[in-house]
Write an enzyme that holds these catalytic residues in place. Structure first.
Site, PDB file in Angstrom:
ATOM      1  N   LYS A   1       0.018   2.194   6.598  1.00  0.00           N
ATOM      2  CA  LYS A   1      -0.637   3.443   6.990  1.00  0.00           C
ATOM      3  C   LYS A   1      -0.879   4.333   5.769  1.00  0.00           C
ATOM      4  O   LYS A   1      -1.945   4.935   5.625  1.00  0.00           O
ATOM      5  CB  LYS A   1       0.224   4.199   8.005  1.00  0.00           C
TER       6      LYS A   1
ATOM      7  N   TYR B   1       4.851  -1.330   7.980  1.00  0.00           N
ATOM      8  CA  TYR B   1       3.925  -0.625   8.861  1.00  0.00           C
ATOM      9  C   TYR B   1       3.595   0.773   8.345  1.00  0.00           C
ATOM     10  O   TYR B   1       2.425   1.163   8.287  1.00  0.00           O
ATOM     11  CB  TYR B   1       4.498  -0.587  10.279  1.00  0.00           C
TER      12      TYR B   1
END
Length: 218
Positions: free
Chosen positions: A128, A124
């Site tokens: 990003k 995750y």
């Protein structure tokens, strides 16, 4: 000169606050929101465009003006399929940036996350980081990246765990200082106001704001 703002993700926690700010403030004459279904909202400055991100030819010519605010995002719980999650958090924000660059848009404001790291091992935060890097590479004159910590605020959907965490963070926040200060929770409205205020400044370059710095901007 009339100014136009574009928002992707206007129904989310940050995006909904940002939309209200842009409609209330006189700086923008037109606010275009990209939506999957129309919001129950009317305003003389507001234009709603129902889109499918997979069909950019239907909306690419609308991605122009002064600033594009990307508040798109999902969660592990809502989007357990990693391929779909990556589309929402990486592919769509990047596509918007590429189209906006082609149309001469001046600013791109991206909601990222604390811990974003292109070299990270966590899927995750790595995603990003990759999103930040790829959008930066588009060459849009001004790119502003916001990395908020845990977001405080009232969500439309019921999230009991987040309500619990909101209360817990109020206790923990005062204990986080120095280099840990950026991990304090932050109100979604604070992030939205910071995004608006930075968009009114005539700056060029790439700017990254950690959570504690975002509070100083607003």
């Amino acid at each position: 000169m009339a100014k136009k703002a574009v928002i992707a993700g206007s129904s989310g926690l940050i995006g909904s606050h940002l939309l209200q700010i842009l409609l209330e403030q006189a700086y923008y004459d037109e606010v275009l929101i990209l939506v999957r279904k129309k919001l129950p909202l009317q305003h003389h400055k507001l234009k709603q465009l129902v889109i499918d991100f997979e069909q950019p030819e239907t909306y690419k010519n609308e991605l122009n003006g002064h600033a594009l605010f990307c508040c798109l995002g999902s969660t592990k719980k809502k989007t357990p399929d990693l391929a779909v999650y990556r589309k929402i958090d990486h592919d769509y924000p990047l596509l918007l940036a590429q189209l906006a660059k082609q149309n001469g848009l001046e600013q791109y404001h991206l909601v990222s996350s604390i811990g974003a790291d292109i070299n990270g091992v966590n899927f995750y935060t790595k995603t990003k980081g990759e999103t930040e890097a790829d959008i930066t590479a588009t060459g849009i004159p001004a790119i502003h990246i916001y990395r908020p910590s845990f977001l405080a605020g009232d969500r439309q959907e019921s999230r009991p765990m987040e309500k619990f965490l909101n209360g817990l963070m109020k206790v923990i926040n005062p204990l986080l200082f120095g280099s840990w200060k950026k991990y304090r929770s932050i109100d979604a409205s604070t992030v939205a106001m910071a995004m608006y205020l930075q968009s009114t400044k005539q700056t060029t370059g790439v700017f990254i704001y950690e959570s504690d710095k975002i509070k100083q901007l607003s």
